[in-house]
Design an enzyme around this catalytic site. Structure first.
Site, PDB file in Angstrom:
ATOM      1  N   ARG A 235       0.928  -1.138   0.185  1.00  0.00           N
ATOM      2  CA  ARG A 235      -0.097   0.017  -0.087  1.00  0.00           C
ATOM      3  C   ARG A 235       0.863   1.248   0.076  1.00  0.00           C
ATOM      4  O   ARG A 235       1.813   1.193   0.808  1.00  0.00           O
ATOM      5  CB  ARG A 235      -0.867   0.056   1.013  1.00  0.00           C
ATOM      6  CG  ARG A 235      -2.072  -0.904   1.229  1.00  0.00           C
ATOM      7  CD  ARG A 235      -3.132  -0.515  -0.004  1.00  0.00           C
ATOM      8  NE  ARG A 235      -4.248  -1.384  -0.050  1.00  0.00           N
ATOM      9  CZ  ARG A 235      -4.282  -2.368  -1.061  1.00  0.00           C
ATOM     10  NH1 ARG A 235      -3.015  -2.495  -1.765  1.00  0.00           N
ATOM     11  NH2 ARG A 235      -5.455  -2.895  -1.038  1.00  0.00           N
ATOM     12  N   GLU A 264      -4.216   7.950  -4.817  1.00  0.00           N
ATOM     13  CA  GLU A 264      -4.426   7.360  -6.300  1.00  0.00           C
ATOM     14  C   GLU A 264      -5.724   7.809  -6.905  1.00  0.00           C
ATOM     15  O   GLU A 264      -6.793   8.171  -6.372  1.00  0.00           O
ATOM     16  CB  GLU A 264      -4.388   5.818  -6.252  1.00  0.00           C
ATOM     17  CG  GLU A 264      -3.339   5.120  -5.651  1.00  0.00           C
ATOM     18  CD  GLU A 264      -3.133   3.829  -5.518  1.00  0.00           C
ATOM     19  OE1 GLU A 264      -4.342   3.147  -5.960  1.00  0.00           O
ATOM     20  OE2 GLU A 264      -2.181   3.101  -5.045  1.00  0.00           O
ATOM     21  N   HIS A 283      -1.156   0.836 -10.170  1.00  0.00           N
ATOM     22  CA  HIS A 283      -1.960  -0.058  -9.057  1.00  0.00           C
ATOM     23  C   HIS A 283      -2.468  -1.376  -9.921  1.00  0.00           C
ATOM     24  O   HIS A 283      -3.491  -1.632  -9.887  1.00  0.00           O
ATOM     25  CB  HIS A 283      -3.004   0.499  -8.442  1.00  0.00           C
ATOM     26  CG  HIS A 283      -3.105  -0.229  -7.135  1.00  0.00           C
ATOM     27  ND1 HIS A 283      -3.671   0.285  -5.907  1.00  0.00           N
ATOM     28  CD2 HIS A 283      -3.203  -1.329  -6.740  1.00  0.00           C
ATOM     29  CE1 HIS A 283      -4.025  -0.491  -4.986  1.00  0.00           C
ATOM     30  NE2 HIS A 283      -3.430  -1.708  -5.366  1.00  0.00           N
TER      31      HIS A 283
END
Length: 322
Positions: A235, A264, A283
């Site tokens: 993360r 993000e 991601h």
């Protein structure tokens, strides 16, 4: 079972996933949450279960708080954001299951791919190719390097196993100190200095919790071997991004591959987009067709268990967050 149950879905892929879930849970009235706006409003009435493929943390937290009849929440991700955990902890009556065990293989391959790209100087070679510049580069090998993996869950263990197959010496940092077969040595939180000292490769696979937020910062990066490489597939906030940006020019680390970020999507203004030696991916380390199939199989298995009153797989410890 013929009693109708209302189930909210978030980001469920069209096609096979929707068809298979409907077939596996015939008494469920599936309602897909809107892609935008607030998901709290439920025109079909309150729901008892939610299946989550993709949803912004703040939206999911509001949904949990707004639906007192919710009793089961399944998320295909392995970790739960702090906002959602807080909402669930305030309730205390929701069983939560996650997608642990479905992402590790894809993420491990991503880690090896980006690490090899760095060691084999592929970005420089590809840039030279665009200008027809015959410029041999001296590469490095994975074999013999010392790699440290932060977090030894599904992602970390798969990564450690794959790195080990290349002859890499792999050590791990985890919450406990019990040995883990995939790594040569396991360090606990109090031994962090010994863990980081002299690493050629640092791979962050840890979930985001109160204990892991910012755990890879200036002091940890300063212990890496000069020329080291960092990969974050856990993360974003686990790594102090500002500390990393400041450390890169000094060579500890000399480069990084980042798939997750504190914010993000990564803002266009972030210097990480253009920092030399940094590879930014959106991601997507686990975004493979195979991962999608594994996630769906787990969802369908837990639906069958839920309908039959059997114990669910991957029940989350809300105190730990995974």
């Amino acid at each position: 079972m013929d009693r109708r149950v209302r189930v909210r879905t978030f980001g469920m892929p069209a096609g096979r996933a929707a068809e298979d879930v409907s077939a596996a849970w015939p008494e469920a009235e599936l309602t897909e949450a809107p892609a935008h706006g607030d998901p709290e409003a439920d025109e079909d009435g309150d729901c008892t279960a939610a299946l989550v493929w993709d949803c912004a943390p703040d939206r999911l937290a509001r949904f949990v708080a707004a639906h007192p009849s919710l009793r089961w929440l399944h998320t295909t991700s392995s970790g739960l954001p702090p906002e959602v955990l807080a909402a669930l902890a305030a309730r205390g009556d929701v069983t939560v299951t996650n997608g642990a065990g479905t992402h590790g293989r894809a993420v491990a391959e991503h880690v090896v791919a980006v690490t090899l790209a760095h060691l084999k100087r592929l970005p420089g070679l590809m840039a030279a190719q665009r200008t027809a510049d015959w410029r041999p580069e001296t590469a490095r090998e994975l074999g013999g390097l010392r790699a440290g993996v932060v977090g030894l869950g599904d992602l970390g263990r798969h990564t450690a196993r794959l790195l080990g197959a290349f002859g890499t010496e792999v050590v791990g940092l985890r919450r406990g100190t019990a040995p883990v077969p995939e790594v040569g040595e396991t360090y606990g939180p109090r031994e962090w200095k010994r863990f980081y000292d002299g690493l050629d490769l640092l791979v962050v696979c840890a979930p985001l919790t109160g204990l892991t937020r910012g755990m890879v910062g200036r002091r940890q990066l300063a212990l890496l071997r000069p020329g080291a490489f960092l990969v974050n597939v856990g993360r974003g906030p686990v790594v102090d991004e500002q500390a990393l940006i400041e450390a890169l020019p000094g060579g500890r680390p000399a480069g990084a591959a980042l798939d997750v970020f504190a914010t993000e999507p990564l803002p266009a203004s972030s210097p990480l987009w253009s920092t030399p030696g940094v590879l930014v991916t959106p991601h997507c380390a686990d975004t493979t067709a195979e991962t999608a199939r594994r996630c769906l199989r787990l969802v369908l298995d837990n639906i069958a268990r839920h309908r039959s009153g059997l114990a669910l797989r991957n029940v989350v410890d809300l105190a730990r967050g995974y």
